[in-house]
Structure formats: C-alpha cells, structure tokens
Design an enzyme around this catalytic site. Structure first.
Site, PDB file in Angstrom:
ATOM      1  N   GLU A  32      58.533  17.937  45.291  1.00  0.00           N
ATOM      2  CA  GLU A  32      57.416  18.076  46.227  1.00  0.00           C
ATOM      3  C   GLU A  32      57.906  17.791  47.634  1.00  0.00           C
ATOM      4  OE1 GLU A  32      54.328  18.365  48.565  1.00  0.00           O
ATOM      5  OE2 GLU A  32      54.180  19.007  46.467  1.00  0.00           O
ATOM      6  N   HIS A  50      33.711  25.322  38.841  1.00  0.00           N
ATOM      7  CA  HIS A  50      32.847  26.498  38.790  1.00  0.00           C
ATOM      8  C   HIS A  50      32.517  26.886  37.353  1.00  0.00           C
ATOM      9  CE1 HIS A  50      33.235  27.346  43.107  1.00  0.00           C
ATOM     10  NE2 HIS A  50      34.490  26.961  42.976  1.00  0.00           N
ATOM     11  N   VAL A 174      62.361  22.413  48.797  1.00  0.00           N
ATOM     12  CA  VAL A 174      63.332  23.333  48.208  1.00  0.00           C
ATOM     13  C   VAL A 174      63.828  24.279  49.294  1.00  0.00           C
ATOM     14  CG1 VAL A 174      63.658  25.191  46.539  1.00  0.00           C
ATOM     15  CG2 VAL A 174      62.326  23.163  45.915  1.00  0.00           C
ATOM     16  N   LYS A 251      33.320  32.667  48.302  1.00  0.00           N
ATOM     17  CA  LYS A 251      32.061  32.260  47.678  1.00  0.00           C
ATOM     18  C   LYS A 251      31.063  31.789  48.724  1.00  0.00           C
ATOM     19  CE  LYS A 251      34.126  30.933  43.238  1.00  0.00           C
ATOM     20  NZ  LYS A 251      35.491  31.389  43.526  1.00  0.00           N
ATOM     21  N   SER A 339      40.603  29.382  44.506  1.00  0.00           N
ATOM     22  CA  SER A 339      39.370  29.139  43.772  1.00  0.00           C
ATOM     23  C   SER A 339      39.094  30.308  42.825  1.00  0.00           C
ATOM     24  CB  SER A 339      38.205  28.987  44.757  1.00  0.00           C
ATOM     25  OG  SER A 339      37.004  28.808  44.075  1.00  0.00           O
ATOM     26  N   SER A 343      39.103  24.542  38.732  1.00  0.00           N
ATOM     27  CA  SER A 343      38.355  24.626  37.478  1.00  0.00           C
ATOM     28  C   SER A 343      39.245  25.054  36.325  1.00  0.00           C
ATOM     29  CB  SER A 343      37.207  25.637  37.617  1.00  0.00           C
ATOM     30  OG  SER A 343      36.511  25.459  38.824  1.00  0.00           O
ATOM     31  N   CYS A 401      38.093  -2.859  52.579  1.00  0.00           N
ATOM     32  CA  CYS A 401      37.304  -1.702  53.028  1.00  0.00           C
ATOM     33  C   CYS A 401      35.838  -1.981  52.717  1.00  0.00           C
ATOM     34  CB  CYS A 401      37.771  -0.426  52.327  1.00  0.00           C
ATOM     35  SG  CYS A 401      36.821   1.049  52.764  1.00  0.00           S
TER      36      CYS A 401
END
Length: 487
Positions: A32, A50, A174, A251, A339, A343, A401
């Site tokens: 990452e 969704h 990478v 959407k 999207s 989901s 907090c």
C-alpha cells in the site's frame, strides 16, 4: 521472501481479498502506497450497502452487489463493525417519466435477485421519511439496504487478516513489475518482492499498475465526489437512505444516515485528471447542499461539521474488471470497483478465491479465525462494566475526545493493536476521535502527545496523514538579539 500472493492496494477490496485468502495456507503480502490502510477511496466512501436494483442485469456489478450485500451483515458481526439496516428509498415528483423509470428499476432489481423491493405511494413515503419534500410523491423502497462505516470495515478486514498471518507493507508505492519464469517481481523503489501471483486492487491507479506490464486493456476514469457530514442533531431527519432518480453516470446526491448517528449528504460526480485530487470547493459544497435540500428541505448549512472528497475508480468498460491480465497470467485485475463496490466486497473476495484456485493449490488453514480480536470499547460494553474497567485501569476514565467519548485507554489500545495507526487520521478512523462536532478542536493536542508517547516519537514527527503533513513545524525559541524564531 517469495510470496504466494501479493496484493497491490489496501482499500476495502484489497483488504477483503487478503482476509478471504488468509483462510488458506498461503504466504500473503499487501503493498500500500499510503501510510495506512483505507487511505484512498475507502476512507471517503459513502458507506451505503446498496440493495442491488441499480446495476444492469447480467453485469458483474449486479451479481456481486446482491450476493455481497446479503453477506455483509454476517461479515460485520464477525469483525465487530457497526451495521445498520436502514432500507433505501428512490423518490421523485410524480410524472409519467418518473413512474416509468421507477418501474424499470423495480423490474431490474427483481431480475437481479433483490428481495422485498416495491413501489410506494405518497402516503407511505411520508411515513418512511416525514421530513421529505412533500412534492416528492412516488418512490421505490428497498428494505434490504444498509449503512456501515467504510473505513472501520476496511481496518477490521485488515486486522483480521493480520491475525491470520497476512503481512501489510505500508508506505510502499509500486514502481515497476518484471515477469520471471516462476514469479512476478514487484519493485517499490529499491525494495524488491517476488510473488507467484499478484492481485491488482490499486483503485484509481489500477490502469497504471496494469500498464507496467504493457497491459492497456482498460482505463480508469477518476470521478471525484464531494460530501458533507452534518452534526448528530440532524441525524433524525432521515432514518433511511434517500436517493433521487439515478442518472447514467451517478446514483445522484443522496441523504444518508450513518452508523454513528450523523447525516451524510453527497457525493458530487466530477471527472478529474489527477487521480489524487481530493480537493473540495465551495461550488461543490453548494451543489451538495442544494440537491440535499431538494430531498429534505430542513437540511441546513449550519449543521455541517466537515466536508471531504473521495475518488471513484470508474472503468471505461462499464463494469467491474475481475480477470487475469492477457499480458501476464500472474497478474489478476480487480479493478473498476466503483459503487456498488463496497456492497459487493464479500462476494468479490470469494470470486477472486475461485480464480486463484485455478493457479494455486488452496489448503484450508485449520487455525483460521474469522473473528477480529478487539479491545473493549466503553460505550459498547455499558456503563456498569465501564466503571469496573476504570477501577482496573484508570486510563479508561480519562476522556480525550469529548464529542465522541473516547478515552485514553482506548487510544492506547489502538496504538498497541495488531495494525496500529501511525498518524492522527489513522487513529481517527479507528476510534472516531476528532470526528465529532468540534472536529478535533479540543482533543488534537492530546492525540499528538499520545501518538508521540506510545510510538516513541517527538511531537514534531507526528503527522496528519503521512510525510509532509506534520502539525508542528518546530519549537519557538528566544533570540538573544531580539525576536523569536522557530528551530
């Protein structure tokens, strides 16, 4: 070290794949470029699970959305991640065209396998969302839709993967890949890794990763989405996710409750050239507010506590891309996961397992545990047990907090976790510190101090989100010849 599998990208897709692979006797690494998992698109996802009526029937999006959405509640239970079944509602003013579009979505949803989907009348719409614009008189109700915290889900997937033997190699961008007879060599600067199989889950950079092996079979178009978060006092304006009629590219700007009790509005859909452009604009924020007020007029700019932008990886193919590269069979693309990608991630991970089983011998791991080990959270265990915890360890009684009620003990536990944060934003995504009404105005100095203490750093080395985002430039010292200066 030679890995069986290297995954490029530690967003929700890469982390879900890593966790699913950790069920088997494989050596797995995740590369990452960010300083933490969920540092790209997954940190700014809307968090909506969704129902699955929007994707074209027969597409990978449709199949994996419906299957993944059904699996998501169990996944969240295993990982101790908040999951809130809210349902969703597509609404419009009444017209022949609107009714035709809602009917089309209904039939498409039924064909995709969505259950309990139905058209609703003005009376039922008013009951479901009392604060809705009364001019929105027709709708499509999907009771199976839900919301989750996307960054917390990503972190939980990663932590469970680590507990089951996966290595996360953070801060490694990478830079090149070179095929060898028995492996694919992946370079990150001067570092070199070998893997029998590499999975390209690099999000908005997936086409750039593919091009390293001369694979230009697809392009990724980054779509920026600006979103706003409203204070919790506005959270009850909508108990379910409210959509306008969708457009061919989006959407639409939605109003959605969050698992934490806030209200989320957005996102915009802006094509950008730079895949790292997460800037926000006044124009974008006004667009979000105007569209959200069209759905729920009581929404006010006075309730906005923060704004941010995320990037969606839209493939020019129009669908998810989950297949081997034609240029190199050791590279498997999991790209264009826009999207309803969130989901779909449980089903995407299962599909990837099916594909790699054709290349690698998969032996189930007897020691695999699907449950995430999680430190106690006082707000989740109840007041009585919290008091007992404070007696054993007073750090759980020192509130750092105030807005989100997070104690020093919880922060300490996160900083000593299996995949500890290295930045303030990483800590924020694990515990919601600084996500409340004051947005860190009270707790930020304490967070910097605690990160420095538990990580053995000088406070000036603590960053918001990695190198170049330091909070402290230096220390002010007196100048003997007059005036002060920063050292």
């Amino acid at each position: 070290m030679v890995y069986d599998v290297l995954i490029i990208g530690a967003g929700v897709t890469g982390c879900a794949i890593a966790r699913e692979m950790s069920r088997y006797e494989l050596t797995i690494g995740v590369l990452e470029q960010g300083s933490d998992v969920a540092s790209g698109t997954s940190k700014a996802n809307s968090g909506i699970i969704h129902a699955g009526y929007d994707a074209p029937t027969g597409s990978l999006m449709a199949r994996l959305n419906v299957t993944g959405a059904r699996q998501m509640e169990r996944t969240c239970q295993e990982l101790s991640v908040p999951y809130r079944r809210t349902g969703s509602l597509v609404v419009s003013s009444d017209s022949q065209a609107a009714r035709a579009e809602l009917q089309r979505l209904l039939q498409q949803g039924i064909a995709n396998g969505v259950t309990d989907l139905r058209l609703v009348t003005k009376e039922e719409i008013s009951r479901l969302v009392p604060m809705l614009n009364p001019n929105l008189e027709v709708g499509l109700y999907a009771p199976t839709a839900a919301v989750v915290p996307p960054y917390e889900l990503t972190i939980a997937l990663a932590e469970n993967a680590v507990q089951n033997g996966v290595s996360f190699l953070l801060g490694r961008k990478v830079t090149s890949m070179i095929p060898q007879p028995d492996a694919l060599v992946v370079h990150s600067g001067t570092e070199r890794y070998e893997a029998r199989l590499v999975i390209n889950a690099a999000g908005v950079y997936a086409d750039q990763v593919a091009a390293m092996l001369q694979d230009r079979s697809f392009s990724i178009i980054p779509y920026k989405g600006q979103e706003l978060i409203l204070d919790k006092q506005y959270g009850k304006l909508a108990d379910l996710v409210v959509f306008p009629l969708p457009t061919p590219v989006s959407k639409g700007i939605v109003v959605a409750p969050t698992p934490s009790g806030n209200l989320l509005i957005g996102p915009t859909a802006e094509i950008v050239d730079n895949p790292s452009d997460t800037s926000t604009t006044r124009e974008g924020q006004l667009q979000v507010l105007d569209a959200a007020r069209h759905l729920i007029p009581a929404i006010s700019s006075k309730g906005v506590i923060t704004s941010y932008a995320g990037l969606r990886a839209v493939a020019d193919t129009g669908d998810f891309i989950i297949r081997s590269s034609e240029q190199c069979k050791r590279l498997l693309h999991v790209a264009g996961i826009k999207s309803p990608g969130l989901s779909a991630v449980p089903a995407i991970a299962e599909m990837v397992i099916g594909l790699i089983s054709e290349r690698l011998r998969l032996t189930p791991k007897n020691t695999f545990c699907p449950l995430r080990s999680k430190a106690p959270r006082p707000l989740e265990i109840g007041l009585a047990k919290w008091h007992e915890l404070i007696k054993l360890d007073p750090a759980y009684g020192r509130m750092i907090c105030r807005c989100e009620q997070v104690s020093e003990g919880e922060i300490r536990d996160a900083l000593r976790g299996v995949l500890p944060p290295t930045t303030v934003d990483g800590l924020k995504r694990r515990l919601r510190v600084g996500m409340g009404r004051c947005q860190g105005g009270f707790c930020l100095p304490h967070l910097i101090s605690l990160i420095a203490e538990y990580r053995g750093l000088d406070a000036a080395e603590v960053t918001k989100q990695g190198s170049g985002s330091e909070f402290i430039l230096g220390r002010v010292k007196a100048n003997p010849t007059g005036g002060d200066y920063i050292e």
